[in-house]
Design a protein around this motif. Structure first.
Motif, mmCIF file in Angstrom:
data_model
loop_
_atom_site.group_PDB
_atom_site.id
_atom_site.type_symbol
_atom_site.label_atom_id
_atom_site.label_comp_id
_atom_site.label_asym_id
_atom_site.label_seq_id
_atom_site.Cartn_x
_atom_site.Cartn_y
_atom_site.Cartn_z
ATOM 1 N N HIS A 1 0.828 -1.228 0.000
ATOM 2 C CA HIS A 1 0.000 0.000 0.000
ATOM 3 C C HIS A 1 0.855 1.268 0.000
ATOM 4 N N ASP A 2 2.113 1.157 0.493
ATOM 5 C CA ASP A 2 2.952 2.361 0.549
ATOM 6 C C ASP A 2 4.080 2.325 -0.498
ATOM 7 N N TYR A 3 3.901 1.485 -1.542
ATOM 8 C CA TYR A 3 4.963 1.298 -2.547
ATOM 9 C C TYR A 3 5.360 2.621 -3.211
ATOM 10 N N GLU A 4 4.374 3.475 -3.486
ATOM 11 C CA GLU A 4 4.669 4.722 -4.214
ATOM 12 C C GLU A 4 5.645 5.604 -3.442
ATOM 13 N N ILE A 5 5.467 5.657 -2.110
ATOM 14 C CA ILE A 5 6.325 6.585 -1.361
ATOM 15 C C ILE A 5 7.519 5.894 -0.701
ATOM 16 N N ARG A 6 7.465 4.535 -0.629
ATOM 17 C CA ARG A 6 8.581 3.822 0.027
ATOM 18 C C ARG A 6 9.360 2.959 -0.955
ATOM 19 N N ARG A 7 9.233 3.300 -2.271
ATOM 20 C CA ARG A 7 9.765 2.393 -3.288
ATOM 21 C C ARG A 7 11.257 2.115 -3.102
ATOM 22 N N ALA A 8 12.036 3.169 -2.832
ATOM 23 C CA ALA A 8 13.490 2.985 -2.721
ATOM 24 C C ALA A 8 13.831 2.056 -1.561
ATOM 25 N N GLU A 9 13.125 2.202 -0.437
ATOM 26 C CA GLU A 9 13.395 1.322 0.716
ATOM 27 C C GLU A 9 13.018 -0.121 0.384
ATOM 28 N N ILE A 10 11.888 -0.281 -0.305
ATOM 29 C CA ILE A 10 11.446 -1.642 -0.664
ATOM 30 C C ILE A 10 12.491 -2.295 -1.585
ATOM 31 N N HIS A 11 13.006 -1.521 -2.530
ATOM 32 C CA HIS A 11 14.045 -2.061 -3.417
ATOM 33 C C HIS A 11 15.295 -2.420 -2.617
ATOM 34 N N GLU B 1 15.428 -3.345 0.479
ATOM 35 C CA GLU B 1 15.158 -4.576 1.239
ATOM 36 C C GLU B 1 15.284 -5.804 0.335
ATOM 37 N N LEU B 2 14.743 -5.692 -0.880
ATOM 38 C CA LEU B 2 14.832 -6.820 -1.831
ATOM 39 C C LEU B 2 16.281 -7.104 -2.195
ATOM 40 N N TYR C 1 17.926 -10.649 -1.771
ATOM 41 C CA TYR C 1 18.150 -11.511 -2.940
ATOM 42 C C TYR C 1 19.346 -11.112 -3.813
ATOM 43 N N GLY C 2 19.805 -9.868 -3.679
ATOM 44 C CA GLY C 2 20.851 -9.388 -4.599
ATOM 45 C C GLY C 2 20.249 -8.542 -5.712
ATOM 46 N N VAL C 3 20.879 -8.578 -6.892
ATOM 47 C CA VAL C 3 20.502 -7.646 -7.965
ATOM 48 C C VAL C 3 19.256 -8.082 -8.760
ATOM 49 N N VAL C 4 18.794 -9.310 -8.521
ATOM 50 C CA VAL C 4 17.562 -9.789 -9.159
ATOM 51 C C VAL C 4 16.721 -10.445 -8.070
ATOM 52 N N ALA C 5 15.413 -10.134 -8.039
ATOM 53 C CA ALA C 5 14.581 -10.696 -6.970
ATOM 54 C C ALA C 5 13.278 -11.247 -7.539
ATOM 55 N N PRO C 6 12.818 -12.388 -7.005
ATOM 56 C CA PRO C 6 11.489 -12.865 -7.400
ATOM 57 C C PRO C 6 10.437 -12.084 -6.604
#
Ligand code: HEM
Length: 472
Positions: free
Chosen positions: A15-25, A27-28, A32-37
């Motif tokens: 739900h907060d992807y738009e404003i937290r996108r950089a943090e979510i990336h 975390e991924l 997982y590294g440079v590619v994530a499922p």
């Protein structure tokens, strides 16, 4: 080989992807590294987070294909017919073509857009002057003719979007009344409201009709130049390509314009400093880096199993390159931050490789003019909301605003700095009387910003958006 379908994956679009996108990336990346499922609206996909890996995928169109026929789950009927992203992917246009079909369509498009993109060409010079004039008209209009000098406006609905609709009309060479109807339908499609389905049908019919008209009577416009480049193209195929032009111009360019304004007003990436220094191209690049309008690209599918990041990706798995994530890849971001090692032009907002956006220069120059006119005409411009409370759209592909509310103060400065000289055979703007300017594509309004009775539906709609200016 890793089985994408059986991996436990987290939903990407929280739900907060738009404003937290950089943090979510981040975390991924950590996990997982440079590619994530990831899970994209119920479908598992690979998300490419690394800059080098993104470039490797985008540049190699022998291994990475775009046609949905390469998508294993789709071919096996495992993607539900109502999967929300399907309408954006099941489009018969160049960005989903491969091999010779792609090369042919792309070559025709490059030739057709060159007259508007190459600054030495008369049509490109005329277009720049026209965009400047449209921008000034809209600024005067949204500020109620400048009567109150200050007020509140939505720069998305009252400036960026109408500006790009007007530019699109010019690029496509619509006759006046027809263009007016089509612009309203583009608006309805982009808003994805209840009348969007009917609007897209009308839009495609209008684009096919336009192709037929241009076959009979070519003009100085993209459809005519595409027909000249490839006379054998079918009416339906060309209408699809024009649909891509319409959506890219209205939606993506408008989005980059608004994102650039936000970056100048709130960002710490140097966008404001470069604008103050008169380097507006650099301002646009900085904004495209900070918030690329297409934060994720449509899928690519490997033709054979391939190693990427820490995984072996099976043939036919969907792989989504994320320019937004690639831009925050620490290796790339540090180079940009140090300024010297990586140019801000190295951003992936326009993609890279054989499918890289062929309208990149056109898009950048429209945004540059649009942004420049705003900051020249308004002495003060500020957001009415903090950046993270702005109404960001929830979209797996586009990172943009639904509206951009600002408080402005209009300057007393000149209205237009670029001289306008209409060139035959196209004369899109005529000055009917000193008081009333008529913009051939869209309608009429008085130079004091009031709407004349003969106004078009387009200007009536804009009038409905206007707030009365503040008294001061
Ligand atoms: C800021 C505005 C724009 C952005 C951010 C943008 C972004 C992109 C990106 C990322 C791609 C590559 C997609 C991929 O590789 O999967 C692309 C392709 C494309 N864009 Fe743009 N675009 C913009 C404006 C425009 C404009 C104004 C036009 C036309 C006048 C245009 C026409 C196209 C076409 C025809 C393709 C397909 C190229 C191919 O598949 O070879 N774009 N765009």
């Amino acid at each position: 080989m890793t089985q994408l379908e059986t991996m436990p994956v987290e939903p990407l679009l929280t739900h907060d992807y738009e404003i937290r996108r950089a943090e979510i990336h981040d975390e991924l990346r950590e996990r997982y590294g440079v590619v994530a499922p990831v899970d994209l609206l119920g479908t598992p996909v690979w998300l490419v987070l690394g800059y080098d890996e993104a470039l490797a995928v985008l540049r190699d169109d022998n291994r990475w294909k775009k046609s949905l026929t390469y998508w294993r789950a789709y071919a096996e009927g495992r993607i539900p017919a109502d999967w929300p992203l399907l309408p954006a992917l099941e489009c018969d246009m160049m960005v989903f073509f491969d091999d010779q079909r792609h090369r042919t369509a792309r070559a025709a498009f490059e030739r057709a857009v060159r007259p508007f993109q190459d600054p030495s060409r008369p049509s490109a010079r005329q277009l720049r002057a026209l965009i400047t004039q449209y921008a000034d008209e809209l600024i005067t209009f949204l500020a109620g003719g400048g009567a109150g000098r200050s007020g509140i406006a939505d720069l998305c609905g009252q400036y960026a979007r109408p500006l790009l609709l007007m530019v699109t009309n010019r690029l496509l060479g619509f006759a006046d009344a027809k263009g007016d109807e089509v612009t309203m339908d583009v608006w309805r499609v982009l808003d994805a409201g209840p009348d969007a389905a009917a609007a897209i049908e009308r839009l495609m019919a209008a684009l096919q009709e336009l192709v037929l008209e241009k076959r009979a009577l070519p003009g100085d416009d993209i459809p005519s130049y595409m027909l000249a480049a490839d006379p054998s193209v079918s009416t339906e195929e060309l209408a699809w390509e024009l649909y891509l032009v319409v959506c890219s111009t209205v939606d993506l360019v408008g989005t980059l314009l608004c994102n650039t304004v936000v970056e100048v007003l709130t960002g710490d990436t140097g966008a404001r400093a470069s604008l103050s220094a008169g380097m507006v191209g650099e301002t646009v690049n900085r904004a495209a880096l900070a918030n690329p309008p297409m934060h994720n690209l449509t899928f690519r599918f490997p033709v054979t199993a391939v190693s990427l990041g820490g995984f072996v990706i099976a043939a036919g798995d969907p792989v989504m390159v994320s320019p937004a994530a690639a831009h925050t890849d620490p290796l790339f971001a540090q180079g940009i931050a140090r300024n010297a090692t990586v140019s801000s032009r190295a951003h992936l907002a326009f993609g890279a490789g054989p499918h890289q956006c062929p309208g990149r220069d056109l898009a950048s120059s429209i945004v540059a003019i649009g942004v420049q006119r705003l900051f020249e005409r308004f002495t003060d411009l500020r957001l009415t909301l903090p950046k993270d409370q702005l109404p960001w759209r929830t979209s797996p592909l586009v990172s943009g605003l639904r509206s951009l509310p600002v408080r402005y103060v209009l300057s007393d400065g000149p209205v237009s700095t670029v001289p306008f000289t209409p060139s035959a055979p196209v004369a899109p703007v005529v000055h009917a009387t000193p008081e009333v300017r008529v913009t051939a594509e869209v309608g009429a309004f008085a130079s004091d910003g009031s709407v004349k009775p003969a106004r078009s539906a387009f200007w009536r709609m804009l009038d409905g958006f206007r707030r009365r200016p503040d008294a001061g």
